[in-house]
Design an enzyme around this catalytic site. Sequence first.
Site, PDB file in Angstrom:
ATOM      1  N   SER A 243     -20.077   4.117  10.560  1.00  0.00           N
ATOM      2  CA  SER A 243     -20.108   2.664  10.453  1.00  0.00           C
ATOM      3  C   SER A 243     -18.974   2.077  11.284  1.00  0.00           C
ATOM      4  O   SER A 243     -17.922   2.698  11.453  1.00  0.00           O
ATOM      5  CB  SER A 243     -19.955   2.242   8.989  1.00  0.00           C
TER       6      SER A 243
ATOM      7  N   LYS B 284     -18.991   5.900   5.217  1.00  0.00           N
ATOM      8  CA  LYS B 284     -20.448   5.948   5.311  1.00  0.00           C
ATOM      9  C   LYS B 284     -20.922   7.006   6.300  1.00  0.00           C
ATOM     10  O   LYS B 284     -20.284   7.272   7.316  1.00  0.00           O
ATOM     11  CB  LYS B 284     -21.005   4.585   5.748  1.00  0.00           C
TER      12      LYS B 284
ATOM     13  N   ARG C 254     -65.654  -5.912  34.979  1.00  0.00           N
ATOM     14  CA  ARG C 254     -64.227  -5.821  35.283  1.00  0.00           C
ATOM     15  C   ARG C 254     -63.471  -6.797  34.395  1.00  0.00           C
ATOM     16  O   ARG C 254     -63.777  -7.989  34.412  1.00  0.00           O
ATOM     17  CB  ARG C 254     -63.964  -6.126  36.761  1.00  0.00           C
TER      18      ARG C 254
ATOM     19  N   ARG D  27     -49.225  13.917  30.452  1.00  0.00           N
ATOM     20  CA  ARG D  27     -47.945  14.571  30.709  1.00  0.00           C
ATOM     21  C   ARG D  27     -46.928  14.242  29.617  1.00  0.00           C
ATOM     22  O   ARG D  27     -46.179  15.113  29.169  1.00  0.00           O
ATOM     23  CB  ARG D  27     -47.414  14.134  32.075  1.00  0.00           C
TER      24      ARG D  27
END
Length: 392
Positions: free
Chosen positions: A279, A285, A318, A126
């Site tokens: 920033s 920036k 197992r 899914r």
Amino acid sequence: MPPEIRPDPPSADVGLLAPARAGASASTGDAAWVRALLDAEAALARAQARAGTVPAAAAAEITRVAAGLRPDPGALALRALETGNPVVPLLAELRAALDPAVAGHVHRGATSQDIVDTATMLVAHRALEPVLAALDRTLAALAGLAGRYRDTPMPARTLGQRAVPTTFGLKAAGWLLGCLDAREELDRARRALPVQLGGAAGTLAAPAGPELLPLYAAELGLAEPILPWHTRRAPVLRLGAALAETSGALGKLATDVIWLAQTEVGEVAEPAAPGRGGSSIMAHKRNPVLSVRVRSAALQVPAYVSVLAASAVGEHERPVGAWHAEWQPLRETLRLVAGAADAAAELTGGMVVHPDRMLAGLAGLDGTTGAAAELTDRALAHYQAHYHRRKP
């Protein structure tokens, strides 16, 4: 007086410290896993009804009640500490919600690992559907960039230094084929995800026996295994390898963009969005946050996948601890790749290219780019062939 310190309220992990996968957890969260566990139990009852070993009315009632059950994952987690997995306490809740005559038909012939492994494959199946869709968007965007900038010259860089001329079209074509290969492997791994049904010791000593395997697989839309795979973890390893390849291909793309977007280079830029890349102290920036998210995921995924590889050494019929060690690393890997795929689709869909800066970077370099353009055409033809083969 010092301020009163109060403990933080309990809350779900929503990705505060995991921006690489924040927003990509709904399909892999605890609630999704509980739903898959219940779906696996209901599908088993329906398969047994088709085999004639469970009354059809009982299977229908189990399916109805399981679909409406909403157990508290936190309570299940605490009770699972005593049983080693969440199936035992979940079964108690499911059986308590059923008429006693019907409850006896729940989980017949199965063991906890059958349900957990099947639910794991179901969650992965899914969760990967939107990942593949995001990769398709990335591929389409990269093909567009490769074709549009087929003849746009720029410097190639080897060992971090300018080398000879190439084209941005060829660089985009390289990203395209890397992501295409990864997409194909991930799709192949998804289609091969199998149900798990072996019973107490992998012998499928249940009513109807091996006849149940194809019926169970059909009920969930998963693949039918040849044998139970309690300690033969190839399905998990194949999935992990495909996820690692995908994160690597996306991480390569993001890493190149980060360096091409450096202030001193400025040959490409991420798509602009209000507030993105800011920033906390430097207003000038615009950080390449989409690429950072993708690269961050790519750096984490190999470590998680290494745990999956190490967990393949289960004992006898197992595993002791090795199986349990897979659960969280696999979930985090799915989450990280989902987040990276979403960010990469947005990054490539709105990438800004600056041919003038690329041309300026060619100063002093000798060489031609004719072959680069031809190689770009080869890559685009290969992508188109794959695209048309996938069309229904």
